[in-house]
Design a protein around this motif. Structure first.
Motif, PDB file in Angstrom:
ATOM      1  N   ASP A   1       1.317   1.353  -2.387  1.00 49.42           N
ATOM      2  CA  ASP A   1       0.865  -0.100  -2.194  1.00 49.42           C
ATOM      3  C   ASP A   1      -0.601  -0.359  -2.629  1.00 49.42           C
TER       4      ASP A   1
ATOM      5  N   THR B   1       1.629  -5.847  -5.642  1.00 48.30           N
ATOM      6  CA  THR B   1       1.865  -7.080  -5.245  1.00 48.30           C
ATOM      7  C   THR B   1       3.456  -7.465  -5.020  1.00 48.30           C
ATOM      8  N   ASP B   2       3.937  -6.460  -5.051  1.00 54.64           N
ATOM      9  CA  ASP B   2       5.401  -6.485  -4.867  1.00 54.64           C
ATOM     10  C   ASP B   2       5.803  -5.651  -3.365  1.00 54.64           C
TER      11      ASP B   2
ATOM     12  N   PRO C   1      -2.771  -5.972  -1.216  1.00 52.91           N
ATOM     13  CA  PRO C   1      -2.305  -7.267  -0.610  1.00 52.91           C
ATOM     14  C   PRO C   1      -1.011  -7.231  -0.167  1.00 52.91           C
ATOM     15  N   ALA C   2      -0.176  -6.372  -0.660  1.00 48.25           N
ATOM     16  CA  ALA C   2       1.396  -6.416  -0.134  1.00 48.25           C
ATOM     17  C   ALA C   2       1.784  -5.610   1.008  1.00 48.25           C
TER      18      ALA C   2
END
Length: 273
Positions: free
Chosen positions: A213, A217-218, A246-247
């Motif tokens: 992670d 972003t995916d 962020p994901a």
């Protein structure tokens, strides 16, 4: 990871309360005392020291009874990132913590002392929530070995002080009972680092499942990495920093129900140890 380090891990891994031989059979050295649900003070579980008193290393519960998995979250912030935080960069992730609470998922948060200083209210709230446990991720988030993902390096003479400074920052933030567990920044360690921390009483905690992670972003890809890697007794490493991961929160919304559908139960690291 060199052969010596792997041998330390193999000697120290435990499962479902069964401790394999790892140095002399002495009592755990945990300095932290926590209060159980019954109000009786108890010491958190730790591993016995390795050969020569070496800091023990826990990677996964290889003898786990049943399908248990520990989700762990690194709350990273390095000692020199204060100006970036002041400029608006977010190293926290309140939405992720809210999602863990909403889904009722126990978790272990490996927090840097600098993060606790920057976000004392959040640190205190996490530390006082029985759903979570807070563990040490160093004060500075500088590396304890050379050549560790470009991180600055803690000198060997400062390694113990860096860990102790993080515990001090936790207490100042209002975290009364941080766990005696330590995660090396970047996961990088060697014989010298394990020796340097041998008098702190901590158990070093690694992982066997990398979520991927960091800077991802995916969310779907992160979820797949976790779901493909988890097995009984696994420790999953994720991050609790908005700017750098962020994901993660979105990925959790896939990971948690899917693992529960497979029969997994979420636990804190202390339960695996």
């Amino acid at each position: 990871m060199n052969t010596f380090v792997r041998s330390v891990i193999a000697a120290c891994v435990v499962g479902a309360g069964v401790l394999t031989a790892c140095g002399a059979p002495e009592a755990p050295r945990a300095a932290t005392v926590v209060e159980s649900a019954t109000g009786v003070a108890s010491r958190p579980p730790t591993l016995a020291p390795g050969p020569g008193g070496l800091t023990p290393v826990f990677e996964r519960a290889s003898r786990a009874r049943g399908k248990t998995v520990a989700l762990t979250f690194d709350a990273d912030m390095t000692a020199d990132q204060g100006p970036r935080a002041a400029a608006g960069e977010r190293f926290d992730n309140p939405r992720l913590i809210r999602t863990l609470r909403r889904l009722n998922v126990p978790a272990t948060v490996f927090m840097t002392g600098r993060w606790a200083e920057e976000y004392p209210r959040q640190a205190r709230a996490i530390g006082r929530d029985p759903l979570f446990e807070v563990a040490n991720h160093s004060y500075s988030h500088h590396a304890f070995t050379e050549d560790c993902y470009g991180l600055p390096t803690v000198p060997v003479t400062g390694m113990r002080a860096d860990v102790e400074r993080a515990f001090t920052a936790f207490r100042k933030a209002g975290i009364a009972h941080p766990m005696p567990y330590f995660r090396f920044p970047g996961g990088c360690y060697d014989h010298r680092a394990l020796t340097s921390l041998s008098t702190t009483g901590v158990t070093a905690v690694q992982w066997d499942v990398v979520s991927g992670d960091a800077f991802a972003t995916d969310a779907g890809a992160v979820a797949r990495e976790v779901l493909d890697g988890v097995r009984p007794g696994s420790v999953v490493v994720m991050h609790c920093t908005r700017s750098a991961a962020p994901a993660t929160e979105e990925a959790l919304r896939t990971i948690v129900p899917e693992l529960r559908e497979r029969g997994y139960r979420f636990v804190k690291v202390s339960e695996l140890i």
